[in-house]
Motif scaffolding. Structure first.
Motif, short mmCIF file in Angstrom:
data_model
loop_
_atom_site.label_atom_id
_atom_site.label_comp_id
_atom_site.label_asym_id
_atom_site.label_seq_id
_atom_site.Cartn_x
_atom_site.Cartn_y
_atom_site.Cartn_z
N ASP A 1 0.82 -1.23 0.00
CA ASP A 1 0.00 0.00 0.00
C ASP A 1 0.85 1.28 0.00
O ASP A 1 0.65 2.18 -0.80
CB ASP A 1 -0.90 0.06 1.25
N TRP A 2 1.78 1.35 0.96
CA TRP A 2 2.56 2.59 1.08
C TRP A 2 3.45 2.78 -0.15
O TRP A 2 3.73 3.90 -0.55
CB TRP A 2 3.40 2.60 2.36
N ARG A 3 3.89 1.68 -0.74
CA ARG A 3 4.73 1.77 -1.94
C ARG A 3 3.94 2.43 -3.07
O ARG A 3 4.44 3.31 -3.77
CB ARG A 3 5.19 0.36 -2.33
N ALA A 4 2.70 2.01 -3.20
CA ALA A 4 1.86 2.57 -4.27
C ALA A 4 1.58 4.05 -4.01
O ALA A 4 1.61 4.88 -4.93
CB ALA A 4 0.55 1.78 -4.36
N ILE A 5 1.33 4.39 -2.75
CA ILE A 5 1.04 5.81 -2.43
C ILE A 5 2.28 6.67 -2.67
O ILE A 5 2.19 7.78 -3.20
CB ILE A 5 0.54 5.95 -0.97
N ALA A 6 3.44 6.13 -2.31
CA ALA A 6 4.69 6.89 -2.52
C ALA A 6 4.87 7.18 -4.01
O ALA A 6 5.22 8.29 -4.40
CB ALA A 6 5.89 6.11 -1.98
N ALA A 7 4.59 6.18 -4.85
CA ALA A 7 4.75 6.37 -6.29
C ALA A 7 3.75 7.40 -6.81
O ALA A 7 4.09 8.28 -7.61
CB ALA A 7 4.57 5.04 -7.01
N GLU A 8 2.53 7.31 -6.33
CA GLU A 8 1.48 8.22 -6.79
C GLU A 8 1.78 9.66 -6.33
O GLU A 8 1.59 10.62 -7.09
CB GLU A 8 0.14 7.74 -6.20
N SER A 9 2.29 9.79 -5.11
CA SER A 9 2.58 11.14 -4.57
C SER A 9 3.71 11.82 -5.33
O SER A 9 3.86 13.04 -5.27
CB SER A 9 3.00 11.05 -3.10
N ALA A 10 4.52 11.01 -6.02
CA ALA A 10 5.67 11.58 -6.74
C ALA A 10 5.26 12.19 -8.08
O ALA A 10 6.05 12.91 -8.69
CB ALA A 10 6.72 10.50 -6.96
N ARG A 11 4.05 11.88 -8.54
CA ARG A 11 3.64 12.42 -9.84
C ARG A 11 3.56 13.95 -9.75
O ARG A 11 3.15 14.49 -8.72
CB ARG A 11 2.26 11.85 -10.24
N PRO A 12 3.92 14.64 -10.84
CA PRO A 12 3.97 16.12 -10.77
C PRO A 12 2.67 16.73 -10.25
O PRO A 12 2.71 17.68 -9.46
CB PRO A 12 4.23 16.53 -12.23
N GLU A 13 1.53 16.17 -10.67
CA GLU A 13 0.26 16.80 -10.27
C GLU A 13 -0.03 16.63 -8.77
O GLU A 13 -0.88 17.32 -8.22
CB GLU A 13 -0.91 16.26 -11.12
N ASN A 14 0.68 15.70 -8.11
CA ASN A 14 0.41 15.46 -6.69
C ASN A 14 1.46 16.06 -5.76
O ASN A 14 1.41 15.87 -4.55
CB ASN A 14 0.33 13.95 -6.42
N GLN A 15 2.43 16.73 -6.33
CA GLN A 15 3.49 17.27 -5.48
C GLN A 15 2.96 18.43 -4.62
O GLN A 15 1.97 19.07 -5.00
CB GLN A 15 4.68 17.68 -6.35
N PRO A 16 3.60 18.69 -3.49
CA PRO A 16 3.07 19.69 -2.55
C PRO A 16 2.96 21.08 -3.18
O PRO A 16 3.80 21.46 -3.99
CB PRO A 16 4.11 19.71 -1.43
N LYS A 17 1.94 21.76 -2.74
CA LYS A 17 1.74 23.14 -3.21
C LYS A 17 1.45 24.00 -1.98
O LYS A 17 1.19 23.47 -0.91
CB LYS A 17 0.55 23.20 -4.17
#
Ligand SMILES: Cc1cc2nc3c(=O)[nH]c(=O)nc-3n(C[C@H](O)[C@H](O)[C@H](O)COP(=O)(O)OP(=O)(O)OC[C@H]3O[C@@H](n4cnc5c(N)ncnc54)[C@H](O)[C@@H]3O)c2cc1C
Length: 525
Positions: free
Chosen positions: A58-74
């Protein structure tokens, strides 16, 4: 004949095998951990199993998803009512993962000895992911407060409880802000000003590199007003009751940085405008405390990160090379690839094995700081920071090349992200040249008490007297040259050799730490 729209190739076999991998299915690593834990291993393993299962899936998938440009912190600076909030916006998934991981209470007294550090090692296998930097910072914050626990104000005691044991199920997160625009390596040059006010201080000025800016508390270095003293402070991001209102503790975030790596981690530039801060430790010992307690832990963490990155890359590159056929055979049936994979795996083993070895030695020397052993550990931590992070970059680039063009594709494998994160690991917590110079200065200072021969003999315990002597003589010779003077032909030559010889020594040290287990595999068949 191939028809239009028909799929001609599938990676499915590789993907299924890779996604089914569990990071505990690694005989080499299990042996390292067993040696590290000794008698607690039987109790430790069942506590690791559910945690590692979760982070391998689970956390591996979330880490990968969070790295996508559209999900990066703003960042959102203002709310609708013209109130400055500087809200850090991260995905719900990311925040839930953070809550789950910090909710494990990795710094709690309920943990077994070293349980937290082992779990943090495994988390590194998922890359920075906006998780491992704040964990390392929280570790430093906990250790710092713990050191002065009896004398800190009640508010700091409350902070300690929040980050270690949690409050109503929520665990506080730490950050550390030391770098300023005029020189991150040079904490004594800090100009952020701390003005005394009753039992606390108020901070005025700028910190230019502030990672984990979403954290609840930060360890901050600052200069005491009208003095040359640099002290270390705990600064709450929000004062009690203000977090819900998004009212920050008298500071603003100017911007989030756009970085080469660790993109899921918000790193900011902060202006302090009277933030309330609590001093920890003597007012003139901030630099020493920041380095010896806080930075030392972060540097140890980079050793673990480098090892976990390479372990993951080695496993995935080997799997891919055994799946993918090019021309007449599988990738791993070409001698060049086979040799590179072997080097990659060996590097992963060396870095992981030596990281746990150094950490163990660090724990053992905590109670006896003025011994030869403590000095050796201090230098090993610097060497590890320099060479493990450097080798991680080199070998991750190699791992990328095993994947060919797919190696460059961010969502094909984790390796491009690990590569970008590893570049950052080389820089923060002391870049290479700062630390190489530090080793030189340490040796010059300690030479009257500790001979170079004794130092090398303590690092390379399995080397022959002849080999130790050869290294010691070369180092002695290089130390005849002033490596901190302005550059000239002689010290430029010596500087090159200084970097090379320590790399040779450190690699040999790593090899010696794993000599009995180096042939164990890193994955199950
Ligand atoms: C992504 C990212 C996040 C960061 N987050 C944080 C954070 O949360 N908190 C924080 O405090 N810092 C943070 N940093 C800052 C980081 O720790 C500093 O960048 C680092 O310490 C170097 O400081 P500097 O950038 O000012 O480089 P400088 O100090 O200007 O160094 C530039 C070059 O000069 C060399 N150099 C400097 N001094 C010497 C010397 N005495 N001898 C020989 N060579 C020398 C260095 O090796 C380097 O190559 C972060 C950095 C990055 C990249």
């Amino acid at each position: 004949m191939v028809h239009v729209g028909e799929k001609t190739y599938s990676f499915r076999e590789f993907i299924d095998k890779r996604d089914a991998m569990n990071d505990l299915d690694n005989p080499f690593l299990l042996q390292v951990l067993q040696q590290f834990c000794h008698e607690t291993w039987d109790e430790m393993l069942p506590r690791l199993e559910p945690f590692v299962k979760k982070l391998s899936s689970d956390w591996r998938a979330i880490a990968a998803e969070s790295a996508r440009p559209e999900n990066q912190p703003k960042i959102r600076h203002y709310n609708a009512y013209n109130e400055r909030i500087d809200r850090i916006i991260r995905s719900n998934q990311m925040q839930q993962m953070e809550k789950d991981i910090f909710g494990q209470g990795l710094f709690s007294k309920e943990q077994l000895k070293n349980e937290g550090i082992i779990k943090r090692f495994f988390l590194h296998g998922n890359g920075e992911a906006g998780i491992t930097c704040p964990l390392a910072c929280t570790d430093g914050l906990v250790a710092l407060i713990d050191h002065f626990k009896e004398e800190v104000p009640d508010e700091v005691k409350r902070i300690f409880e929040h980050v270690t044991e949690g409050y109503e199920g929520h665990f506080g997160i730490g950050a550390q802000y030391m770098s300023e625009i005029q020189g991150g390596s040079n904490i004594p040059a800090n100009v952020l000003m701390a003005k005394p006010e009753g039992d606390h201080y108020r901070l005025f000025g700028n910190k230019f590199f502030c990672s984990a800016v979403h954290a609840d508390y930060a360890v901050v270095t600052a200069r005491i007003e009208h003095t040359d003293d640099i002290a270390v402070f705990i600064v709450p991001t929000w004062l009690q009751g203000d977090k819900e209102k998004e009212k920050r503790n008298n500071h603003v975030i100017n911007r989030l940085k756009w970085k080469i790596g660790t993109a899921e981690l918000p790193s900011a530039e902060i202006d302090y405008q009277g933030a309330i801060a609590y001093r920890v430790g003597p007012q003139n010992r901030g630099v020493a405390l920041a380095v010896s307690i806080v930075l030392t832990r972060s540097r140890l963490d980079i050793g673990f990160a480098s090892g976990a990155f390479l372990m993951r890359a080695a496993q995935e590159a080997k799997l891919y090379a055994s799946f993918r056929s090019v021309f007449d055979r599988r990738i791993d049936e070409f001698p060049m690839a086979a040799a590179q994979l072997e080097d990659l795996e060996y590097a992963a083993k060396r870095i992981v094995g030596s990281a746990f070895h150094i950490y163990q030695a660090f724990l053992q020397t905590q109670q006896e700081p003025n011994t030869l052993e403590a000095f050796v550990v201090r230098e090993l931590i610097l060497l590890q920071k320099i060479y493990a992070s450097k080798e991680a970059v080199d070998k991750l680039r190699l791992a990328i090349s095993i994947f060919g063009g797919h190696g460059a594709i961010e969502d094909f494998s984790v390796i491009p992200r690990l590569f970008r994160d590893s570049l950052v690991n080389e820089l923060w917590e002391g870049p290479r040249n700062v630390l190489l110079s530090q080793i030189y200065r340490d040796l010059v200072k300690m030479r009257p008490q500790i001979s170079i021969y004794d130092l090398i003999a303590s690092i390379l315990v399995d080397s022959s007297e002849k080999e130790v002597k050869r290294f010691a003589e070369q180092i002695e010779q290089l130390m005849q040259v002033n490596l901190t003077a302005l550059p000239n032909f002689e010290n430029r030559q010596a500087a090159r050799k200084w970097e090379q010889i320590w790399e040779e020594i450190f690699t040999l040290f790593q090899e010696q730490t794993i000599k009995d287990i180096k042939d164990l595999p890193i994955a199950l068949d």
